[in-house]
Enzyme design. Sequence first.
Site, PDB file in Angstrom:
ATOM      1  N   ASP A  67      61.940   5.396  18.837  1.00 52.57           N
ATOM      2  CA  ASP A  67      60.513   5.716  18.815  1.00 52.57           C
ATOM      3  C   ASP A  67      60.213   6.875  17.871  1.00 52.57           C
ATOM      4  OD1 ASP A  67      61.395   4.776  21.620  1.00 52.57           O
ATOM      5  OD2 ASP A  67      59.248   4.356  21.606  1.00 52.57           O
ATOM      6  N   LYS A  68      59.026   6.833  17.281  1.00 51.37           N
ATOM      7  CA  LYS A  68      58.586   7.942  16.434  1.00 51.37           C
ATOM      8  C   LYS A  68      58.031   9.080  17.286  1.00 51.37           C
ATOM      9  CE  LYS A  68      55.359   9.314  12.799  1.00 51.37           C
ATOM     10  NZ  LYS A  68      54.344   8.884  11.809  1.00 51.37           N
TER      11      LYS A  68
END
Length: 695
Positions: free
Chosen positions: A334-335
């Site tokens: 995930d960012k």
Amino acid sequence: MLRSFSYLTDHAGFCGTIKNSPSDFVVTEIEVPEHLFRDTRAESPQKTGEERLEQSSPCLQPPKKLRTEPPGRCAEGCRSGAPSPSERGPSREGGNCFPPPNSKQHEDEPELKLGLEEAGILDSLLGEPMSELLYKFAGDLKDAWDLENYANAGTREFSLGPVLDKKNRADLHSAVRQKFPFLVTVTKGNEMIVKGNADYRELCQLVTEKETSDFFKFLDAKLENSTFSFEPDGDKEHRKVVHHFINRRFGKLLETKSFAVTDVNDQPNMSIMVRFREKSWSRKRSAGGFQEKQDLYTAFTLQKENLETLEAIGFLAAELGVLPSDFSYTGIKDKKAITYQPMVVKKVTPERLKEIGSKMEKKGMRIHNIHSTCQHLRLGQLKGNHFDIVVRDLKHHSHDSSADLKERISEAMENVETKGFVNYYGPQRFGQGQNVQTDQIGLALLNEKMVKAVKLFFTPEDTDDPVNNAKRYFLQTEDAKGALVMLPEFKVREKMLLRALNRYGVNHEGCTKGWLNIPHSMRIFYVHAYCSKIWNEAASYRLKIYGSKVVEGDLVFSEENDGNASLNDKVHVVTAPEESANKYSINQVVLPMVGHSIKYPSNKVGQWYHERLSKDELQMCKFRVSPLQLNIPGCYRPILKNVQNLSYFLEGSEKGIQIEDNHLNESKISLHVSFDLDPSCYATVCLREIMKCDF
């Protein structure tokens, strides 16, 4: 992306917000302990998603035409990004395996005779049955290179058995390498082992496969005073990269030089010539092109915050002076989170990696646990992911009149822990919140609309920053050179594409070569995003019409088949008597990820697939994009997944004070939840099932 999709459980759920800050969403990869790790090439029924996309596909039909060059030349004149050898394999309608030695060919007689001659040598040295197995191994390896993570490409080996006669061993070494330049041979005692050549694959990132194949044949021939020349290349920076590769990998044996030539259009150009160093031509090449002695791998744990995985690798590669493909890792994280994941980088010392630590901290990264290792990471080394998540702003759903929020949370946790959740691909796989989502680019590529795909790729977000300003400028002007100057160095994919567009033009041919200029793993990522979108829609439709009942025509994984059975043989179509007997549970039901080698359910869901693909003009799609050397065999993914080691507690506004009171003040509490998921499962999807809300 998931708003209208079906749920598995029927509890009321609750509302809340996630990812209010990166520290509210922490992801840590769970590795298989090294001493427990085994070769994981065989597919397990429990593997999902991206892992099954690594399956090699069997040949379905013989080749229709013999190619006029060694197996796997890429598009004429192209500079390939990182296409893996399998998708550059022989062109055929049904699969990418090599023909067996006795396959009948009808065209291009000179090449035919050569092929039969080489096959005859292998037959005489190995015997026809073993020779056919070698051909199959070579074809399967190329298929695997097409589909697998780079790190896993070198794990496959094939034994030719003991070869006692020294001369026969030498002849066999030579024959295998001349027939299959992408393979290397090594002797262990008297046993001969064949495996993939990592150097071959790396060079394919830089030049066409025709040039790569010819270069390794030149290298193996070891003819005194012989030379080899690459195709003319007017890009000085690109020539530097090729020079660097050869000098780094074969510098003790070879030397390179650029010299002026006239290209096919009678225009002046430059080409790289390679020759053996004086007195070194007779030296023996080692099993891996000297790689056993010269390869250098450094392992580390990457902690990143508010960064995409590929963006982080772009920063690291630019700072270290290596290619993004020199990094191996087991998943995209995930960012909007703090994530921890093991990585291995090739050609970088631990000391060099430590030197850049402070620079990387300024970009949102920290590098931990740096140490030398002996190989890249492999897919099977990822056991799953552990998540520590904080859900804030808790409240009831607007339609829920219950006064007891704590009870709602408790029943939701118990329900999902017991029953599991629908195994959707999460919204981050599609570029959540972006103006153009990755599946749209994938659809354009499948339809071979190359210019449209490029313009979608360069569609900017509504922000004023160097990256989006460069994208905006390119779409307005089609000035690839100008956009290239504007882009920051770490935007590796964009720069690779723009260099090709500057060289070949923003037209169908130029955009095709542009896509070929970025690594294969990145090209196929977009196609896989489209396939994932279709899978999500199919799973929702399946649950809406049939619910949790296993019905006739469903697909299930069968545990009864032989361990060596193909993936399709392991997938069983449920019969009417089996439905009546309730032989299978919903946890065994799988749905296909679309591709050329999968089978569809033989019920309403199968019909839905065909209608859905027709809607996107893919009713005739063979899921092979030949101009981009993409091969999509398809795979199977379980509809449901279970969560492991689920725990949670409620915390008051004063941090550290856990809540025991049944009557909660909604605005002042937060939910802390921890759990483990298998690879390719999404925490946001699990939370969606728990909370009954979309993010």
